[in-house]
Design a protein around this motif. Structure first.
Motif, PDB file in Angstrom:
ATOM      1  N   ARG A  36       4.830   1.974  -6.590  1.00 47.36           N
ATOM      2  CA  ARG A  36       4.706   3.296  -5.949  1.00 47.36           C
ATOM      3  C   ARG A  36       3.869   4.221  -6.822  1.00 47.36           C
ATOM      4  N   SER A  37       2.865   4.811  -6.254  1.00 51.59           N
ATOM      5  CA  SER A  37       2.003   5.746  -6.964  1.00 51.59           C
ATOM      6  C   SER A  37       2.809   6.965  -7.414  1.00 51.59           C
ATOM      7  N   GLY A  38       2.598   7.383  -8.648  1.00 58.03           N
ATOM      8  CA  GLY A  38       3.275   8.560  -9.190  1.00 58.03           C
ATOM      9  C   GLY A  38       4.631   8.277  -9.806  1.00 58.03           C
TER      10      GLY A  38
END
Length: 112
Positions: A36-38
């Motif tokens: 997941r990005s972030g």
């Protein structure tokens, strides 16, 4: 580091909830967070019969705020809320002041 803790109560949860939560984490929860990005990492914790929680650590306050905003809109109908039978009692931003990796290293796992 920017953390977020989400905790569900288990006091009134149905019998077998621990197994159902472990299955959820292994079958879809882990996969939906991996990559997941972030997000730096996520940990699922439980004290059987008392509570189940997800602890997130994000790369920035902006990433945490975006996730928290979406979570607050959807968490009442989330799979975990359905399994437990109630929404979380705590959605709390926090600061993670340190993380250490032990000699044996970090091992991502969908099962404990």
């Amino acid at each position: 580091m920017k953390g977020l803790t989400v905790r569900w109560p288990l006091g009134n949860a149905p019998a077998g909830v621990g197994q159902d939560l472990a299955h959820h984490v292994a079958s879809s929860g882990h996969a939906s967070s991996t990559g997941r990005s972030g997000l730096r990492f996520k940990v699922w914790r439980t004290v059987p019969g008392e509570w189940f929680e997800a602890v997130y650590v994000f790369v920035s306050v902006e990433a945490r705020a975006a996730f928290q905003s979406h979570l607050l809109e959807t968490v009442e109908d989330s799979e975990v809320s359905r399994i437990v039978g109630s929404p979380p009692v705590l959605v709390e931003p926090c600061e993670v002041v340190g993380v250490a990796e032990g000699w044996d290293g970090f091992e991502p796992s969908a099962r404990g």
